[in-house]
Enzyme design. Structure first.
Site, PDB file in Angstrom:
ATOM      1  CG  ASP A   1     -36.329  10.425  -0.850  1.00  0.00           C
ATOM      2  OD1 ASP A   1     -37.489   9.746  -0.616  1.00  0.00           O
ATOM      3  OD2 ASP A   1     -35.449   9.906  -1.582  1.00  0.00           O
TER       4      ASP A   1
ATOM      5  CG  HIS B   1     -43.812   9.578   1.935  1.00  0.00           C
ATOM      6  ND1 HIS B   1     -45.021  10.201   1.557  1.00  0.00           N
ATOM      7  CD2 HIS B   1     -43.025   9.650   1.039  1.00  0.00           C
ATOM      8  CE1 HIS B   1     -44.984  10.804   0.590  1.00  0.00           C
ATOM      9  NE2 HIS B   1     -43.769  10.322   0.200  1.00  0.00           N
TER      10      HIS B   1
HETATM   11  P1  GDP Z   1     -40.174  11.545   2.208  1.00  0.00           P
HETATM   12  O1  GDP Z   1     -40.034  10.722   1.116  1.00  0.00           O
HETATM   13  O2  GDP Z   1     -40.166  13.176   1.513  1.00  0.00           O
HETATM   14  O3  GDP Z   1     -41.427  11.297   3.097  1.00  0.00           O
HETATM   15  O4  GDP Z   1     -38.628  11.347   2.751  1.00  0.00           O
HETATM   16  P2  GDP Z   1     -38.150  10.196   3.405  1.00  0.00           P
HETATM   17  O5  GDP Z   1     -38.844   9.689   4.648  1.00  0.00           O
HETATM   18  O6  GDP Z   1     -38.021   9.194   2.220  1.00  0.00           O
HETATM   19  O7  GDP Z   1     -36.866  10.580   3.757  1.00  0.00           O
HETATM   20  C1  GDP Z   1     -36.587  11.695   4.848  1.00  0.00           C
HETATM   21  C2  GDP Z   1     -35.954  10.933   5.941  1.00  0.00           C
HETATM   22  O8  GDP Z   1     -35.225  11.969   6.730  1.00  0.00           O
HETATM   23  C3  GDP Z   1     -36.464  10.054   6.659  1.00  0.00           C
HETATM   24  O9  GDP Z   1     -35.749   9.020   7.259  1.00  0.00           O
HETATM   25  C4  GDP Z   1     -37.095  10.867   7.972  1.00  0.00           C
HETATM   26  O10 GDP Z   1     -37.050  10.031   9.260  1.00  0.00           O
HETATM   27  C5  GDP Z   1     -35.768  11.746   7.969  1.00  0.00           C
HETATM   28  N1  GDP Z   1     -36.091  13.313   8.475  1.00  0.00           N
HETATM   29  C6  GDP Z   1     -37.099  14.042   8.394  1.00  0.00           C
HETATM   30  N2  GDP Z   1     -36.870  15.336   8.667  1.00  0.00           N
HETATM   31  C7  GDP Z   1     -35.717  15.300   9.439  1.00  0.00           C
HETATM   32  C8  GDP Z   1     -35.088  16.287  10.003  1.00  0.00           C
HETATM   33  O11 GDP Z   1     -35.335  17.358  10.115  1.00  0.00           O
HETATM   34  N3  GDP Z   1     -33.572  15.928  10.399  1.00  0.00           N
HETATM   35  C9  GDP Z   1     -33.169  14.547  10.274  1.00  0.00           C
HETATM   36  N4  GDP Z   1     -32.115  14.283  10.678  1.00  0.00           N
HETATM   37  N5  GDP Z   1     -33.977  13.552   9.578  1.00  0.00           N
HETATM   38  C10 GDP Z   1     -35.248  14.079   9.271  1.00  0.00           C
HETATM   39  P1  IMO Z   2     -40.553  10.018  -2.206  1.00  0.00           P
HETATM   40  O1  IMO Z   2     -42.240  10.096  -2.411  1.00  0.00           O
HETATM   41  C1  IMO Z   2     -37.075   9.945  -4.427  1.00  0.00           C
HETATM   42  C2  IMO Z   2     -37.431   8.499  -8.721  1.00  0.00           C
HETATM   43  C3  IMO Z   2     -36.443   7.203  -9.187  1.00  0.00           C
HETATM   44  C4  IMO Z   2     -36.241   7.454 -10.199  1.00  0.00           C
HETATM   45  C5  IMO Z   2     -37.327   8.222 -10.993  1.00  0.00           C
HETATM   46  C6  IMO Z   2     -38.140   7.193 -11.732  1.00  0.00           C
HETATM   47  O2  IMO Z   2     -40.089   9.030  -1.282  1.00  0.00           O
HETATM   48  O3  IMO Z   2     -40.087  11.408  -2.131  1.00  0.00           O
HETATM   49  P2  IMO Z   2     -40.036   5.681 -11.131  1.00  0.00           P
HETATM   50  O4  IMO Z   2     -40.066   4.249 -10.254  1.00  0.00           O
HETATM   51  O5  IMO Z   2     -40.992   6.438 -10.193  1.00  0.00           O
HETATM   52  O6  IMO Z   2     -40.385   5.483 -12.589  1.00  0.00           O
HETATM   53  O7  IMO Z   2     -38.618   6.308 -11.014  1.00  0.00           O
HETATM   54  O8  IMO Z   2     -37.987   8.579  -9.890  1.00  0.00           O
HETATM   55  N1  IMO Z   2     -38.178   8.518  -7.534  1.00  0.00           N
HETATM   56  C7  IMO Z   2     -38.172   8.886  -6.383  1.00  0.00           C
HETATM   57  N2  IMO Z   2     -36.943   9.509  -5.811  1.00  0.00           N
HETATM   58  N3  IMO Z   2     -38.140   9.856  -3.815  1.00  0.00           N
HETATM   59  C8  IMO Z   2     -39.428   9.245  -4.247  1.00  0.00           C
HETATM   60  O9  IMO Z   2     -40.588   9.393  -3.700  1.00  0.00           O
HETATM   61  C9  IMO Z   2     -39.363   8.954  -5.715  1.00  0.00           C
HETATM   62  N4  IMO Z   2     -40.356   8.417  -6.524  1.00  0.00           N
HETATM   63  C10 IMO Z   2     -39.427   7.999  -7.657  1.00  0.00           C
HETATM   64  O10 IMO Z   2     -35.597   7.194  -8.101  1.00  0.00           O
HETATM   65  O11 IMO Z   2     -34.996   8.412 -10.494  1.00  0.00           O
HETATM   66 MG    MG Z   3     -39.070   9.197   0.418  1.00  0.00          MG
END
Ligand code: GDP
Ligand code: IMO
Ligand code: MG
Length: 447
Positions: free
Chosen positions: A22, A50
């Site tokens: 994340d 994502h």
């Molecule tokens: P990913 O799994 O790595 O793609 O990340 P996620 O989408 O799960 O979580 C990142 C969150 O942060 C999302 O809600 C994005 O819209 C948000 N985000 C990404 N970059 C920024 C930033 O620079 N500032 C803020 N405030 N939010 C961001």
């Molecule tokens: P993105 O791509 C955050 C974590 C789960 C759990 C562990 C194992 O959005 O960054 P699983 O279901 O994969 O067997 O769970 O891995 N986990 C993530 N945490 N972001 C993710 O993906 C994750 N994918 C798996 O929360 O701790």
């Molecule tokens: Mg994510």
């Protein structure tokens, strides 16, 4: 003797998470997709979430590569991904309803299928681990998985005989035989797990299950291809490929905080096996890190906060899971962990996200060493038991109070924010190339 082969051009880019997920990989991929021809997922499955915000609309992608939001780009789900076909169809339909053109999406025929019995197994194993944790006083805990069937599907891939691949969904006779065999193994194992967990269990019926799976195959038929040849054909035409890491390096099954990890090779090291493209084709590896740390699920996190600061960061950063909605655990940035991840991935640049979220905190802290058994170390401990015994050693910085969201140049940032970035670059030894100051595509500093 034949002439020696020329070195292939390294025109590909990878985007990899340097923490526990994340970090904002989706947004980084979306930004970089503009200068690539194809965006490729190589690991994980629908455990990923994502988020990309374009023109004020938020898109949550789980299996579909984030490049789908650019019309005309190829979006490839590589062989290393485990695909829940039902979820994939729902995701495609959801994107289409939002006006996204999903015609560029293809799936490897060699990607493994996450079947309903994998999700049931994930669920039951977690429930049993939870009961074992409640009954014992040892280290046992549930893993805190996303319950998307990821671990059981990868386990079957390695186990082989009962596994189903996307290409099998197009071969009725093969699929029916495979599903019948899988049901023999799964039903007996799941009945045992369910009875231990005190849960009801209805055995999977192979006939209707195979019918449903063949139906998913028909829906996805035009997209199921040999993606290794497809990608190599693109490279032969000098096209540029962007690899989108899912999950993150500290969740990597080999290099993360085992056993509190996911089941795939999330680091850039997984690109070769997950797509069939050699790492020699990578010209750039961008590591994405938050200006702080989050973690979902169980496992040690040395810099975790549980006070008001955690609450403030969680609310400002909207730190709730994109996939499960769970509140994310929050802590200060752990540079020991980030430097370890940077090393494993061989990153050439950092994308630092969420700097805007730290606005208003009087002091910022960065973990720059661990104290283990009274001695300090700058080395990460990629084992959950060992890491649980590490106490963070912090370096403190002045905070900053300014709305960064409209800033577009590093020079515009408050001094304290610039010093923080300088320190991260110096400590990790890699330049910061992009800084996130908000979720929007345009809320980015190119530094
Ligand atoms: P990913 O799994 O790595 O793609 O990340 P996620 O989408 O799960 O979580 C990142 C969150 O942060 C999302 O809600 C994005 O819209 C948000 N985000 C990404 N970059 C920024 C930033 O620079 N500032 C803020 N405030 N939010 C961001
Ligand atoms: P993105 O791509 C955050 C974590 C789960 C759990 C562990 C194992 O959005 O960054 P699983 O279901 O994969 O067997 O769970 O891995 N986990 C993530 N945490 N972001 C993710 O993906 C994750 N994918 C798996 O929360 O701790
Ligand atoms: Mg994510």
């Amino acid at each position: 003797m034949p002439p020696s082969a020329p070195t292939p051009p390294a025109t590909c880019t990878a985007v990899i998470g340097l923490q526990w997920g994340d970090e904002g990989k989706g947004k980084a991929v979306d930004l970089l997709a503009a200068e690539h021809d194809a965006v490729v997922r190589y690991n994980g499955g629908a455990n990923a979430g994502h988020s990309v915000v374009v023109g004020g609309t938020r898109y949550s992608l789980h299996l579909v590569p984030s490049g789908i939001l650019y019309p005309g780009k190829l979006a490839v789900i590589g062989n290393g991904v485990v695909v829940d076909p039902e979820k994939l169809i729902q995701e495609i339909d959801g994107l289409t309803q939002k006006g996204v053109d999903a015609s560029g999406l293809v799936v490897s025929s060699r990607a493994h299928v996450v079947a309903p019995y994998h999700k049931a197994e994930d669920e039951l194993r977690e429930e049993l681990l939870k009961s074992a944790a409640e009954a014992g006083d040892g280290e046992t805990q549930e893993l805190g998985t996303t319950r998307r069937g990821i671990g059981p599907a990868y386990a079957d891939k390695v186990q082989r005989a009962t596994a189903v691949r996307m290409g099998d969904l197009l071969k009725p006779a093969v699929l029916r035989e495979r599903v019948a065999l899988a049901c023999v193994f799964k039903n007996s194992a799941l009945a045992g797990l369910a009875s231990r967990a005190g849960r009801p269990f209805t055995p999977f019926d192979p006939g209707p299950l195979a019918d449903a799976m063949l139906g998913w195959g028909e829906r996805l038929r035009p997209r199921i291809q040999d993606t290794a040849y497809l990608l190599h054909d693109l490279l032969a035409q000098n096209k540029r490929i962007l690899f989108e890491g899912a999950n993150a390096t500290l969740l990597d099954v080999d290099h993360g905080t085992y056993p509190y990890v996911t089941s795939s090779s999330c680091a850039a090291l997984g690109i070769g096996p997950g797509t069939g493209i050699s790492e020699r084709r990578l010209g750039r590896v961008l590591g994405v890190m938050k200006a702080y740390t989050t973690r979902v699920g169980r496992g040690p996190m040395p810099t975790e906060l549980t006070d008001d600061t955690a609450h403030r960061i969680r609310e400002r950063g909207r730190e709730y899971g994109t996939t499960t909605g769970r509140p994310r655990r929050v802590g200060w940035v752990d540079l020991v962990a980030v430097r370890y991840a940077a090393m494993l991935n061989g990153i050439t640049g950092i994308v630092l996200t969420m700097l805007d979220v730290l606005d208003g905190l009087p002091t910022l802290r960065a973990c720059t060493a661990y104290r283990v058994n009274g001695a300090e170390t700058g080395r990460y401990l990629p084992d959950a038991h060992d890491l649980a015994g590490a106490e963070p050693v912090f370096t403190d910085f002045n905070g900053f109070s300014a709305d960064l969201s409209a800033m577009r140049s590093r020079a515009d940032l408050p001094d304290a924010a610039r010093r923080y970035l300088d320190f991260v670059e110096e400590y990790v030894g890699v330049p910061i190339q992009l800084v996130g100051v908000g979720p929007g595509r345009e809320q980015t500093i190119h530094s």
